[in-house]
Design an enzyme around this catalytic site. Structure first.
Site, PDB file in Angstrom:
ATOM      1  N   ASN A   9     -10.776   3.025  30.826  1.00  0.00           N
ATOM      2  CA  ASN A   9     -11.561   2.027  31.728  1.00  0.00           C
ATOM      3  C   ASN A   9     -11.602   2.542  33.131  1.00  0.00           C
ATOM      4  O   ASN A   9     -10.425   2.245  33.699  1.00  0.00           O
ATOM      5  CB  ASN A   9     -11.155   0.669  31.561  1.00  0.00           C
ATOM      6  CG  ASN A   9     -11.730  -0.291  32.406  1.00  0.00           C
ATOM      7  OD1 ASN A   9     -12.629  -0.158  33.334  1.00  0.00           O
ATOM      8  ND2 ASN A   9     -11.480  -1.557  32.250  1.00  0.00           N
ATOM      9  N   ARG A  93     -15.481   2.324  28.866  1.00  0.00           N
ATOM     10  CA  ARG A  93     -16.094   1.264  29.691  1.00  0.00           C
ATOM     11  C   ARG A  93     -17.288   1.785  30.523  1.00  0.00           C
ATOM     12  O   ARG A  93     -16.816   2.418  31.420  1.00  0.00           O
ATOM     13  CB  ARG A  93     -15.385   0.288  30.482  1.00  0.00           C
ATOM     14  CG  ARG A  93     -16.073  -0.885  31.043  1.00  0.00           C
ATOM     15  CD  ARG A  93     -15.106  -1.663  32.155  1.00  0.00           C
ATOM     16  NE  ARG A  93     -15.627  -2.674  32.417  1.00  0.00           N
ATOM     17  CZ  ARG A  93     -14.973  -3.619  33.412  1.00  0.00           C
ATOM     18  NH1 ARG A  93     -13.567  -3.640  33.486  1.00  0.00           N
ATOM     19  NH2 ARG A  93     -15.595  -4.668  33.693  1.00  0.00           N
ATOM     20  N   HIS A 181     -19.388  -7.957  33.213  1.00  0.00           N
ATOM     21  CA  HIS A 181     -18.269  -8.675  32.583  1.00  0.00           C
ATOM     22  C   HIS A 181     -18.568  -9.073  31.194  1.00  0.00           C
ATOM     23  O   HIS A 181     -17.867  -9.744  30.751  1.00  0.00           O
ATOM     24  CB  HIS A 181     -17.758 -10.028  33.551  1.00  0.00           C
ATOM     25  CG  HIS A 181     -16.914  -9.532  34.824  1.00  0.00           C
ATOM     26  ND1 HIS A 181     -17.074 -10.403  35.612  1.00  0.00           N
ATOM     27  CD2 HIS A 181     -16.076  -8.733  34.934  1.00  0.00           C
ATOM     28  CE1 HIS A 181     -16.321  -9.959  36.776  1.00  0.00           C
ATOM     29  NE2 HIS A 181     -15.648  -9.054  36.394  1.00  0.00           N
ATOM     30  N   LEU A 209     -12.294 -15.031  36.245  1.00  0.00           N
ATOM     31  CA  LEU A 209     -11.850 -14.914  37.679  1.00  0.00           C
ATOM     32  C   LEU A 209     -10.817 -14.051  37.709  1.00  0.00           C
ATOM     33  O   LEU A 209      -9.459 -14.412  37.367  1.00  0.00           O
ATOM     34  CB  LEU A 209     -11.353 -16.553  37.927  1.00  0.00           C
ATOM     35  CG  LEU A 209     -12.146 -17.681  37.656  1.00  0.00           C
ATOM     36  CD1 LEU A 209     -11.668 -18.764  37.933  1.00  0.00           C
ATOM     37  CD2 LEU A 209     -13.636 -17.609  38.299  1.00  0.00           C
ATOM     38  N   GLY A 210     -11.127 -12.906  38.023  1.00  0.00           N
ATOM     39  CA  GLY A 210     -10.079 -11.712  38.388  1.00  0.00           C
ATOM     40  C   GLY A 210     -10.279 -11.132  39.817  1.00  0.00           C
ATOM     41  O   GLY A 210     -10.927 -12.036  40.675  1.00  0.00           O
ATOM     42  N   ARG A 241     -15.613  -8.962  47.576  1.00  0.00           N
ATOM     43  CA  ARG A 241     -16.825  -8.811  47.564  1.00  0.00           C
ATOM     44  C   ARG A 241     -17.241 -10.248  47.861  1.00  0.00           C
ATOM     45  O   ARG A 241     -16.863 -11.162  47.440  1.00  0.00           O
ATOM     46  CB  ARG A 241     -17.331  -8.439  45.975  1.00  0.00           C
ATOM     47  CG  ARG A 241     -17.158  -6.925  45.778  1.00  0.00           C
ATOM     48  CD  ARG A 241     -17.572  -6.715  44.358  1.00  0.00           C
ATOM     49  NE  ARG A 241     -16.541  -6.331  43.402  1.00  0.00           N
ATOM     50  CZ  ARG A 241     -16.529  -6.317  42.150  1.00  0.00           C
ATOM     51  NH1 ARG A 241     -17.667  -6.815  41.464  1.00  0.00           N
ATOM     52  NH2 ARG A 241     -15.357  -5.999  41.509  1.00  0.00           N
ATOM     53  N   ASP A 283      -5.771 -11.171  47.243  1.00  0.00           N
ATOM     54  CA  ASP A 283      -5.063 -11.606  46.376  1.00  0.00           C
ATOM     55  C   ASP A 283      -4.733 -12.976  46.246  1.00  0.00           C
ATOM     56  O   ASP A 283      -4.063 -13.689  47.228  1.00  0.00           O
ATOM     57  CB  ASP A 283      -3.425 -10.530  46.495  1.00  0.00           C
ATOM     58  CG  ASP A 283      -2.801 -10.937  44.932  1.00  0.00           C
ATOM     59  OD1 ASP A 283      -2.708 -12.357  44.514  1.00  0.00           O
ATOM     60  OD2 ASP A 283      -2.336 -10.117  44.424  1.00  0.00           O
ATOM     61  N   MET A 284      -5.273 -13.791  45.222  1.00  0.00           N
ATOM     62  CA  MET A 284      -5.207 -15.054  45.223  1.00  0.00           C
ATOM     63  C   MET A 284      -3.791 -15.744  45.290  1.00  0.00           C
ATOM     64  O   MET A 284      -3.559 -16.653  45.932  1.00  0.00           O
ATOM     65  CB  MET A 284      -5.623 -15.481  43.852  1.00  0.00           C
ATOM     66  CG  MET A 284      -5.911 -17.181  43.843  1.00  0.00           C
ATOM     67  SD  MET A 284      -6.724 -17.875  45.305  1.00  0.00           S
ATOM     68  CE  MET A 284      -8.605 -17.654  44.577  1.00  0.00           C
ATOM     69  N   ARG A 285      -2.775 -14.756  44.719  1.00  0.00           N
ATOM     70  CA  ARG A 285      -1.260 -15.221  44.924  1.00  0.00           C
ATOM     71  C   ARG A 285      -0.942 -15.519  46.153  1.00  0.00           C
ATOM     72  O   ARG A 285      -0.165 -16.483  46.802  1.00  0.00           O
ATOM     73  CB  ARG A 285      -0.541 -14.400  44.256  1.00  0.00           C
ATOM     74  CG  ARG A 285      -0.641 -14.379  42.557  1.00  0.00           C
ATOM     75  CD  ARG A 285       0.175 -13.415  41.981  1.00  0.00           C
ATOM     76  NE  ARG A 285      -0.660 -12.146  42.391  1.00  0.00           N
ATOM     77  CZ  ARG A 285      -0.762 -11.036  41.430  1.00  0.00           C
ATOM     78  NH1 ARG A 285       0.129 -11.074  40.727  1.00  0.00           N
ATOM     79  NH2 ARG A 285      -1.727 -10.156  41.739  1.00  0.00           N
ATOM     80  N   GLY A 330      -8.045 -17.119  36.533  1.00  0.00           N
ATOM     81  CA  GLY A 330      -8.177 -17.925  35.345  1.00  0.00           C
ATOM     82  C   GLY A 330      -7.238 -18.013  34.443  1.00  0.00           C
ATOM     83  O   GLY A 330      -6.785 -19.264  34.022  1.00  0.00           O
ATOM     84  N   GLU A 331      -6.491 -17.065  33.967  1.00  0.00           N
ATOM     85  CA  GLU A 331      -5.305 -17.081  33.197  1.00  0.00           C
ATOM     86  C   GLU A 331      -3.937 -17.666  33.701  1.00  0.00           C
ATOM     87  O   GLU A 331      -3.194 -18.276  33.014  1.00  0.00           O
ATOM     88  CB  GLU A 331      -5.165 -15.726  32.478  1.00  0.00           C
ATOM     89  CG  GLU A 331      -6.283 -15.461  31.467  1.00  0.00           C
ATOM     90  CD  GLU A 331      -6.143 -13.851  31.044  1.00  0.00           C
ATOM     91  OE1 GLU A 331      -4.907 -13.396  31.035  1.00  0.00           O
ATOM     92  OE2 GLU A 331      -6.985 -13.370  30.860  1.00  0.00           O
ATOM     93  N   GLU A 379     -10.753  -6.695  27.645  1.00  0.00           N
ATOM     94  CA  GLU A 379     -11.727  -5.800  27.522  1.00  0.00           C
ATOM     95  C   GLU A 379     -11.791  -4.623  26.743  1.00  0.00           C
ATOM     96  O   GLU A 379     -12.378  -4.045  26.255  1.00  0.00           O
ATOM     97  CB  GLU A 379     -12.358  -5.478  29.027  1.00  0.00           C
ATOM     98  CG  GLU A 379     -13.031  -6.545  29.732  1.00  0.00           C
ATOM     99  CD  GLU A 379     -12.701  -6.767  31.245  1.00  0.00           C
ATOM    100  OE1 GLU A 379     -11.655  -6.718  31.644  1.00  0.00           O
ATOM    101  OE2 GLU A 379     -13.737  -6.860  31.715  1.00  0.00           O
TER     102      GLU A 379
HETATM  103  P1  ADP Z   1      -9.204  -6.975  37.582  1.00  0.00           P
HETATM  104  O1  ADP Z   1     -10.578  -7.235  37.910  1.00  0.00           O
HETATM  105  O2  ADP Z   1      -8.674  -5.945  38.615  1.00  0.00           O
HETATM  106  O3  ADP Z   1      -9.020  -6.577  35.997  1.00  0.00           O
HETATM  107  P2  ADP Z   1      -7.340  -9.269  36.835  1.00  0.00           P
HETATM  108  O4  ADP Z   1      -8.110  -9.978  35.992  1.00  0.00           O
HETATM  109  O5  ADP Z   1      -6.079  -8.653  36.563  1.00  0.00           O
HETATM  110  O6  ADP Z   1      -8.070  -8.268  37.793  1.00  0.00           O
HETATM  111  O7  ADP Z   1      -7.018 -10.288  38.185  1.00  0.00           O
HETATM  112  C1  ADP Z   1      -6.336  -9.754  39.241  1.00  0.00           C
HETATM  113  C2  ADP Z   1      -6.262 -10.849  40.256  1.00  0.00           C
HETATM  114  O8  ADP Z   1      -5.751 -12.161  39.665  1.00  0.00           O
HETATM  115  C3  ADP Z   1      -5.312 -10.577  41.535  1.00  0.00           C
HETATM  116  O9  ADP Z   1      -5.993  -9.879  42.497  1.00  0.00           O
HETATM  117  C4  ADP Z   1      -4.557 -11.942  41.847  1.00  0.00           C
HETATM  118  O10 ADP Z   1      -5.412 -12.404  42.945  1.00  0.00           O
HETATM  119  C5  ADP Z   1      -5.067 -12.954  40.393  1.00  0.00           C
HETATM  120  N1  ADP Z   1      -3.750 -13.439  40.051  1.00  0.00           N
HETATM  121  C6  ADP Z   1      -2.867 -12.783  38.991  1.00  0.00           C
HETATM  122  N2  ADP Z   1      -2.039 -13.588  38.912  1.00  0.00           N
HETATM  123  C7  ADP Z   1      -2.079 -14.756  39.555  1.00  0.00           C
HETATM  124  C8  ADP Z   1      -1.394 -15.991  39.809  1.00  0.00           C
HETATM  125  N3  ADP Z   1      -0.262 -16.255  39.062  1.00  0.00           N
HETATM  126  N4  ADP Z   1      -1.841 -16.820  40.683  1.00  0.00           N
HETATM  127  C9  ADP Z   1      -3.114 -16.595  41.386  1.00  0.00           C
HETATM  128  N5  ADP Z   1      -3.782 -15.546  41.108  1.00  0.00           N
HETATM  129  C10 ADP Z   1      -3.196 -14.677  40.256  1.00  0.00           C
END
Ligand code: ADP
Length: 394
Positions: A9, A93, A181, A209-210, A241, A283-285, A330-331, A379
């Site tokens: 990928n 991919r 996706h 939601l990534g 984006r 980064d959402m974290r 999302g996870e 994926e």
């Molecule tokens: P990709 O599109 O790169 O495969 P992922 O599905 O792995 O992305 O998602 C990555 C994003 O998930 C990170 O940028 C981060 O913002 C978010 N993320 C991961 N863990 C957490 C968490 N515990 N709380 C909030 N956001 C998270």
């Protein structure tokens, strides 16, 4: 010798790879890794099937300046680890399958040229995705390679979901709402058939939601509409984006601000979304942890747009029988799930605080009229499965 499949990928800043063993019911992962930070902070990390660390190497940016160097590095690492395995094929991919491909395809020279003809439809991603196919073809022309498309799962969209309100000739020219996706949605809806078959058979929205984000409305496992359109810029705001944008803004930036198309493109792909909104992080974290008002606004904006997308897709579906969260945010983010569902209370959705915090399969509360679920996506496993099926003619 064990029959194995390699899955690649390849993105612009990272290349993920996994090795699977062909197993009776599908595929089993043997190892998986990624080389990320290409050109900036290159790092190769590989884990075995039980999560044990097989490699964790950092490089100078000049050592891995581009995707070609990253492919060589992964190839060098993999070669000794493939001894003892019979690799029967490689699955890739590929972001764009154009208007016609609704299934994975076996890649020969002619097919590679066809896939290269889709480069103008996804200039950033398609070229990067196809590069490893060329490399493997040069080194191992005997090895079957399979291209699995992010667009394929959406090709059955009804016409209304496929069009922009633009002159008809553009549609015939390929300017359509392809949706992306797709491998993730296919995997999650397949997993749902086992985990919660009554939900899988209904009208559901899956929110992927990534760092890239989209939502998809599905009817009995088939994609009806996606928030992503012609490119992976449309729909929800993402890490960097912009998501849905008034096309007039693009004209304004070019005509009034004197920006070039490349500058606008860079802004929309790399400086917008959560990063642009907050000015702090993509980064959402980091945003959830921040006290800054700008970070809170970015989080609010994201949750509102996701909730709006769910409501909007429920119109396409003629109702809603469930909501599924998947991918990094999302996870792993109970906060975001709670904020999204909070905005969907009028559709009868409620969460259970404890199961949401635990990230259980079902996170809806007793008072919820609809099931709300968390289903991890994979994926690469989907690509592995497609590759095996295609090679076995199943
Ligand atoms: P990709 O599109 O790169 O495969 P992922 O599905 O792995 O992305 O998602 C990555 C994003 O998930 C990170 O940028 C981060 O913002 C978010 N993320 C991961 N863990 C957490 C968490 N515990 N709380 C909030 N956001 C998270």
């Amino acid at each position: 010798m064990a029959e194995t499949l390699l899955v690649i990928n390849a993105g612009s800043s990272s290349i993920k790879f996994k090795l699977y063993r062909a197993a009776p019911g599908g595929v089993e992962m043997l190892l998986g890794g990624a080389l990320d930070g290409i050109g900036t902070l290159p790092r190769l990390r590989v884990k075995g099937h039980a999560g044990e660390i097989l490699a964790d190497q950092r490089f100078e940016p000049a050592e891995i300046p581009d995707s070609a160097a990253a492919q060589r590095c992964i190839g060098d690492w993999l070669t000794p680890h493939l001894a003892g395995h019979e690799v029967i094929g490689v699955g890739h991919r590929v972001v764009h399958g154009g208007p016609n491909y609704s299934h994975p395809v076996l890649v020969d020279d002619e097919m590679l040229r066809t896939l290269e003809s889709f480069i103008p439809l996804a200039p950033l991603h398609q070229l990067t995705n196809l590069a490893p196919i060329r490399v493997v073809r040069e080194r191992r022309p005997d090895l079957p390679q399979v291209a699995c498309f992010d667009t394929a799962f959406h090709r059955g969209h009804p016409e209304l979901a496929d069009r922009f309100a633009l002159p008809r000739a553009l549609y015939d020219d390929g300017v359509r709402r392809y949706g992306f996706h797709g491998l993730s949605y296919e995997y999650v809806s397949g997993a749902l058939r086992t985990l919660a078959p009554e939900v899988a058979a209904g009208r559901i929205v899956i929110a992927h939601l990534g760092s890239g984000a989209s939502a998809c409305g599905l009817l009995d496992g088939r994609s009806m509409e996606s928030t992503m359109g012609f490119t992976a810029l449309d729909g929800l705001p993402m890490g960097t984006r912009c998501g849905t944008l008034d096309a007039g803004v693009v004209l304004h930036l070019i005509e009034q601000k004197g920006m070039s198309a490349a500058e606008v493109g860079h802004m929309l792909y790399h400086e917008s979304g959560l990063l642009g909104l907050s000015g702090i992080s993509n980064d959402m974290r980091a945003l959830i942890a921040s006290e800054a008002q700008e970070a809170r606004m970015a989080v609010d904006f994201f949750a509102l747009r996701v909730a709006q997308a769910v409501a909007s897709l429920s119109v396409t579906l003629g109702g809603l029988d469930g909501l599924v969260f998947t991918a990094g945010i999302g996870e792993h983010s109970p906060e975001i799930r709670a904020r999204v569902v909070d905005r969907l209370q009028h559709l009868g959705m409620r969460l259970d605080a404890d199961t949401n915090m635990a990230g259980s399969l079902r996170i809806d509360g007793a008072a919820s009229r609809l099931p709300v679920l968390v289903v991890p996506t994979d994926e690469e496993q989907m690509i592995g499965l497609h590759t095996l099926r295609l090679l076995r003619g199943a």
